[in-house]
Motif scaffolding. Structure first.
Motif, mmCIF file in Angstrom:
data_model
loop_
_atom_site.group_PDB
_atom_site.id
_atom_site.type_symbol
_atom_site.label_atom_id
_atom_site.label_comp_id
_atom_site.label_asym_id
_atom_site.label_seq_id
_atom_site.Cartn_x
_atom_site.Cartn_y
_atom_site.Cartn_z
ATOM 1 N N GLU A 132 0.817 -1.222 0.000
ATOM 2 C CA GLU A 132 0.000 0.000 0.000
ATOM 3 C C GLU A 132 0.848 1.269 0.000
ATOM 4 O O GLU A 132 0.308 2.372 -0.015
ATOM 5 C CB GLU A 132 -0.917 0.005 1.227
ATOM 6 C CG GLU A 132 -1.929 -1.118 1.227
ATOM 7 C CD GLU A 132 -2.774 -1.156 2.492
ATOM 8 O OE1 GLU A 132 -2.556 -0.325 3.400
ATOM 9 O OE2 GLU A 132 -3.645 -2.033 2.565
ATOM 10 N N VAL A 133 2.161 1.108 0.021
ATOM 11 C CA VAL A 133 3.062 2.265 0.080
ATOM 12 C C VAL A 133 3.149 2.924 -1.293
ATOM 13 O O VAL A 133 3.373 2.260 -2.303
ATOM 14 C CB VAL A 133 4.468 1.847 0.558
ATOM 15 C CG1 VAL A 133 5.444 3.011 0.480
ATOM 16 C CG2 VAL A 133 4.398 1.293 1.968
ATOM 17 N N ASP A 177 1.011 6.515 2.168
ATOM 18 C CA ASP A 177 0.058 5.944 1.224
ATOM 19 C C ASP A 177 -0.241 6.952 0.114
ATOM 20 O O ASP A 177 0.341 8.033 0.073
ATOM 21 C CB ASP A 177 -1.208 5.464 1.935
ATOM 22 C CG ASP A 177 -2.027 6.595 2.548
ATOM 23 O OD1 ASP A 177 -1.777 7.782 2.237
ATOM 24 O OD2 ASP A 177 -2.938 6.286 3.349
ATOM 25 N N GLN A 181 -0.731 10.006 3.764
ATOM 26 C CA GLN A 181 -0.785 9.642 5.176
ATOM 27 C C GLN A 181 0.360 8.692 5.502
ATOM 28 O O GLN A 181 0.593 7.715 4.767
ATOM 29 C CB GLN A 181 -2.136 8.970 5.508
ATOM 30 C CG GLN A 181 -3.333 9.860 5.302
ATOM 31 C CD GLN A 181 -3.314 11.061 6.211
ATOM 32 O OE1 GLN A 181 -3.108 10.944 7.420
ATOM 33 N NE2 GLN A 181 -3.507 12.255 5.635
ATOM 34 N N GLU A 182 1.050 8.962 6.598
ATOM 35 C CA GLU A 182 2.170 8.109 6.988
ATOM 36 C C GLU A 182 1.663 6.743 7.423
ATOM 37 O O GLU A 182 0.694 6.639 8.176
ATOM 38 C CB GLU A 182 2.985 8.758 8.104
ATOM 39 C CG GLU A 182 4.254 7.968 8.413
ATOM 40 C CD GLU A 182 5.186 8.676 9.393
ATOM 41 O OE1 GLU A 182 6.208 8.055 9.736
ATOM 42 O OE2 GLU A 182 4.906 9.802 9.809
ATOM 43 N N LEU A 183 2.346 5.728 6.974
ATOM 44 C CA LEU A 183 2.029 4.342 7.338
ATOM 45 C C LEU A 183 3.044 3.880 8.358
ATOM 46 O O LEU A 183 4.245 4.098 8.192
ATOM 47 C CB LEU A 183 2.082 3.423 6.108
ATOM 48 C CG LEU A 183 1.103 3.764 4.982
ATOM 49 C CD1 LEU A 183 1.461 2.975 3.737
ATOM 50 C CD2 LEU A 183 -0.319 3.462 5.423
ATOM 51 N N LYS A 184 2.597 3.235 9.405
ATOM 52 C CA LYS A 184 3.488 2.731 10.458
ATOM 53 C C LYS A 184 3.606 1.206 10.303
ATOM 54 O O LYS A 184 2.605 0.513 10.147
ATOM 55 C CB LYS A 184 2.948 3.064 11.847
ATOM 56 C CG LYS A 184 2.838 4.549 12.123
ATOM 57 C CD LYS A 184 4.190 5.173 12.267
ATOM 58 C CE LYS A 184 4.058 6.647 12.608
ATOM 59 N NZ LYS A 184 5.313 7.320 12.682
#
Length: 185
Positions: A132-133, A177, A181-184
């Motif tokens: 999803e990155v 994404d 939005q940052e993904l952790k």
């Protein structure tokens, strides 16, 4: 004359057995050595390794750097890589393999041996079909590197480490994404 023919038959038989042994030994020896010379042989090398016998292998990209061959791949859809090194006969011999189970994207510091006995470091990112990155912001020491990815598409990205004075690296990575939005992980 009869004695001569008997000895000649024995000599021929012994020569035949020796030649047969040489041929069989050569065939068996060649079968033991698997090399990463092409996609199919890379897959055979991987599935011959202990713990990887039942892996479904998808080769994403083959990159040659000097005598090193780096292969970004998916093993049962898990990101990973394998490194080969060219031997004196020109065949690529397996050196190391790594897989990240349960991840859709993972990164690796890949050390490559150089001719002058030094080591080159590469930063490798491998994504799978479920990734999803969309963007990566990678900071290596003071250097900021950004890369884009296509979500849902497997990929391999190689990044060269920046030159440093003290051979020490601090790595920080941020994944985003498609909406930023940052993904952790």
């Amino acid at each position: 004359m009869k004695l001569f023919k008997t000895r000649l038959r024995k000599v021929y038989l012994i020569l035949f057995v020796i030649i047969l042994l040489v041929i069989v030994t050569t065939l068996i020896d060649n079968q033991k050595h698997l090399y990463g010379n092409d996609i199919e042989s890379i897959k055979r090398v991987i599935t011959s390794l202990e713990g990887y016998e039942n892996e479904w292998v998808e080769v994403l990209e083959i990159m040659d750097r000097g005598d090193n061959r780096i292969v970004g791949l998916l093993l049962n859809n898990d990101p990973g890589y394998i490194i080969f090194q060219k031997n004196s006969e020109g065949n690529y011999k397996w050196i190391t393999i790594q897989k990240s189970t349960g991840y859709t994207i993972d990164s690796y510091v890949v050390p490559l041996a150089q001719e002058n006995s030094s080591e080159e470091l590469l930063y490798m990112i491998v994504t799978n079909w479920e990734n999803e990155v969309a963007n990566l912001k990678l900071t290596i020491n003071e250097t900021v590197i950004e890369r884009e990815f296509q979500p849902g598409e497997p990929s391999v990205t190689l990044i060269e480490f920046p030159e440093v004075d003290n051979e020490s690296y601090e790595i920080h990575k941020e994944f985003f994404d498609v909406n930023g939005q940052e993904l952790k992980f």
